[in-house]
Scaffold this motif. Sequence first.
Motif, PDB file in Angstrom:
ATOM      1  N   ALA A  32     -22.168  10.120   1.005  1.00  0.00           N
ATOM      2  CA  ALA A  32     -20.772   9.672   1.100  1.00  0.00           C
ATOM      3  C   ALA A  32     -20.279   9.017  -0.184  1.00  0.00           C
ATOM      4  N   GLY A  33     -21.174   8.652  -1.072  1.00  0.00           N
ATOM      5  CA  GLY A  33     -20.787   7.968  -2.303  1.00  0.00           C
ATOM      6  C   GLY A  33     -19.732   8.709  -3.112  1.00  0.00           C
ATOM      7  N   PRO A  34     -19.932  10.000  -3.408  1.00  0.00           N
ATOM      8  CA  PRO A  34     -18.913  10.726  -4.171  1.00  0.00           C
ATOM      9  C   PRO A  34     -17.571  10.832  -3.440  1.00  0.00           C
ATOM     10  N   THR A  35     -17.610  10.946  -2.129  1.00  0.00           N
ATOM     11  CA  THR A  35     -16.382  11.029  -1.339  1.00  0.00           C
ATOM     12  C   THR A  35     -15.600   9.721  -1.438  1.00  0.00           C
ATOM     13  N   VAL A  36     -16.303   8.600  -1.323  1.00  0.00           N
ATOM     14  CA  VAL A  36     -15.661   7.294  -1.434  1.00  0.00           C
ATOM     15  C   VAL A  36     -15.117   7.100  -2.851  1.00  0.00           C
ATOM     16  N   ALA A  37     -15.880   7.528  -3.847  1.00  0.00           N
ATOM     17  CA  ALA A  37     -15.426   7.402  -5.235  1.00  0.00           C
ATOM     18  C   ALA A  37     -14.135   8.188  -5.458  1.00  0.00           C
ATOM     19  N   ARG A  38     -14.035   9.389  -4.873  1.00  0.00           N
ATOM     20  CA  ARG A  38     -12.803  10.188  -4.998  1.00  0.00           C
ATOM     21  C   ARG A  38     -11.630   9.498  -4.320  1.00  0.00           C
ATOM     22  N   ALA A  39     -11.860   8.946  -3.137  1.00  0.00           N
ATOM     23  CA  ALA A  39     -10.782   8.246  -2.423  1.00  0.00           C
ATOM     24  C   ALA A  39     -10.308   7.041  -3.225  1.00  0.00           C
ATOM     25  N   LEU A  40     -11.234   6.292  -3.782  1.00  0.00           N
ATOM     26  CA  LEU A  40     -10.856   5.123  -4.583  1.00  0.00           C
ATOM     27  C   LEU A  40     -10.162   5.531  -5.882  1.00  0.00           C
ATOM     28  N   ALA A  41     -10.601   6.620  -6.482  1.00  0.00           N
ATOM     29  CA  ALA A  41      -9.944   7.101  -7.702  1.00  0.00           C
ATOM     30  C   ALA A  41      -8.503   7.511  -7.409  1.00  0.00           C
ATOM     31  N   THR A  42      -8.273   8.127  -6.259  1.00  0.00           N
ATOM     32  CA  THR A  42      -6.915   8.504  -5.870  1.00  0.00           C
ATOM     33  C   THR A  42      -6.049   7.264  -5.682  1.00  0.00           C
ATOM     34  N   LEU A  43      -6.595   6.256  -5.026  1.00  0.00           N
ATOM     35  CA  LEU A  43      -5.851   5.010  -4.828  1.00  0.00           C
ATOM     36  C   LEU A  43      -5.573   4.327  -6.163  1.00  0.00           C
ATOM     37  N   ASP A  44      -6.555   4.318  -7.042  1.00  0.00           N
ATOM     38  CA  ASP A  44      -6.368   3.689  -8.353  1.00  0.00           C
ATOM     39  C   ASP A  44      -5.292   4.424  -9.158  1.00  0.00           C
ATOM     40  N   ALA A  45      -5.304   5.767  -9.102  1.00  0.00           N
ATOM     41  CA  ALA A  45      -4.280   6.554  -9.806  1.00  0.00           C
ATOM     42  C   ALA A  45      -2.899   6.291  -9.212  1.00  0.00           C
ATOM     43  N   ALA A  46      -2.841   6.157  -7.909  1.00  0.00           N
ATOM     44  CA  ALA A  46      -1.563   5.866  -7.255  1.00  0.00           C
ATOM     45  C   ALA A  46      -1.039   4.511  -7.694  1.00  0.00           C
ATOM     46  N   GLN A  47      -1.928   3.534  -7.789  1.00  0.00           N
ATOM     47  CA  GLN A  47      -1.499   2.205  -8.223  1.00  0.00           C
ATOM     48  C   GLN A  47      -0.971   2.244  -9.652  1.00  0.00           C
ATOM     49  N   GLU A  48      -1.601   3.014 -10.515  1.00  0.00           N
ATOM     50  CA  GLU A  48      -1.126   3.132 -11.894  1.00  0.00           C
ATOM     51  C   GLU A  48       0.249   3.804 -11.922  1.00  0.00           C
ATOM     52  N   SER A  49       0.438   4.841 -11.128  1.00  0.00           N
ATOM     53  CA  SER A  49       1.744   5.501 -11.059  1.00  0.00           C
ATOM     54  C   SER A  49       2.815   4.540 -10.559  1.00  0.00           C
ATOM     55  N   LEU A  50       2.457   3.705  -9.610  1.00  0.00           N
ATOM     56  CA  LEU A  50       3.418   2.727  -9.099  1.00  0.00           C
ATOM     57  C   LEU A  50       3.746   1.665 -10.144  1.00  0.00           C
ATOM     58  N   ARG A  51       2.756   1.272 -10.938  1.00  0.00           N
ATOM     59  CA  ARG A  51       3.027   0.315 -12.022  1.00  0.00           C
ATOM     60  C   ARG A  51       4.018   0.921 -13.022  1.00  0.00           C
ATOM     61  N   GLN A  52       3.815   2.196 -13.351  1.00  0.00           N
ATOM     62  CA  GLN A  52       4.727   2.873 -14.272  1.00  0.00           C
ATOM     63  C   GLN A  52       6.124   2.995 -13.661  1.00  0.00           C
ATOM     64  N   ALA A  53       6.176   3.320 -12.367  1.00  0.00           N
ATOM     65  CA  ALA A  53       7.467   3.442 -11.684  1.00  0.00           C
ATOM     66  C   ALA A  53       8.190   2.100 -11.679  1.00  0.00           C
ATOM     67  N   ARG A  54       7.456   1.042 -11.428  1.00  0.00           N
ATOM     68  CA  ARG A  54       8.064  -0.291 -11.390  1.00  0.00           C
ATOM     69  C   ARG A  54       8.619  -0.656 -12.766  1.00  0.00           C
ATOM     70  N   SER A  55       7.883  -0.305 -13.794  1.00  0.00           N
ATOM     71  CA  SER A  55       8.340  -0.573 -15.157  1.00  0.00           C
ATOM     72  C   SER A  55       9.624   0.203 -15.447  1.00  0.00           C
ATOM     73  N   ARG A  56       9.652   1.461 -15.034  1.00  0.00           N
ATOM     74  CA  ARG A  56      10.847   2.297 -15.248  1.00  0.00           C
ATOM     75  C   ARG A  56      12.048   1.716 -14.499  1.00  0.00           C
ATOM     76  N   LEU A  57      11.837   1.258 -13.283  1.00  0.00           N
ATOM     77  CA  LEU A  57      12.929   0.671 -12.498  1.00  0.00           C
ATOM     78  C   LEU A  57      13.422  -0.631 -13.127  1.00  0.00           C
ATOM     79  N   GLY A  58      12.525  -1.349 -13.779  1.00  0.00           N
ATOM     80  CA  GLY A  58      12.915  -2.585 -14.432  1.00  0.00           C
ATOM     81  C   GLY A  58      13.842  -2.367 -15.621  1.00  0.00           C
ATOM     82  N   GLN A  59      13.898  -1.149 -16.108  1.00  0.00           N
ATOM     83  CA  GLN A  59      14.751  -0.822 -17.252  1.00  0.00           C
ATOM     84  C   GLN A  59      16.176  -0.447 -16.845  1.00  0.00           C
ATOM     85  N   VAL A  60      16.410  -0.272 -15.537  1.00  0.00           N
ATOM     86  CA  VAL A  60      17.740   0.131 -15.060  1.00  0.00           C
ATOM     87  C   VAL A  60      18.695  -1.052 -15.160  1.00  0.00           C
TER      88      VAL A  60
END
Length: 159
Positions: A83-111
């Motif tokens: 299960a280790g690789p499966t959990v690592a993939r799930a966490l990587a997806t969550l981490d990537a989502a968090q980074e995308s949200l940080r970028q989105a928040r930054s973009r919204l702050g420029q409006v």
Amino acid sequence: MIRVAPLLSLFLIAACAAPPPAPDPDAPAIAWAAKVCAATPQITVAPQETAADLGAFVDTLAGALTKEAAAIRSAGPPPVPDAGPTVARALATLDAAQESLRQARSRLGQVRPGDAGSLQQAVADVNAGMAGLADAGDPKVALRQNTALDRAFDKATGC
């Protein structure tokens, strides 16, 4: 006349003599899955009236994803083989989502307030940046790729 006491005692003796049911061999995995499910947030539709409204929603979503990732990490390694690789993939997806949200928040702050065109472009940018993250809000999609975890999620309360 039927005597209830002797009949009742006979049933009690029979009940005590019966062996207890065998424990579910998936019990540790089920407990692990229940911890993960307990941390899965319920997210409502994003408001898009102002940059501040959308920014607040992005903050809420980012917080929910952080909570999910923390719950998976704090649950420890799942007690199932491979299960280790499966959990690592799930966490990587969550981490990537968090980074995308940080970028989105930054973009919204420029409006600039009241700039409808800038808001419309920011919303389009945010949507484009988050399009590939559909499963990030539910890491169980990735975790269920492991057969033993899939079975555990099916049996866990709250999943």
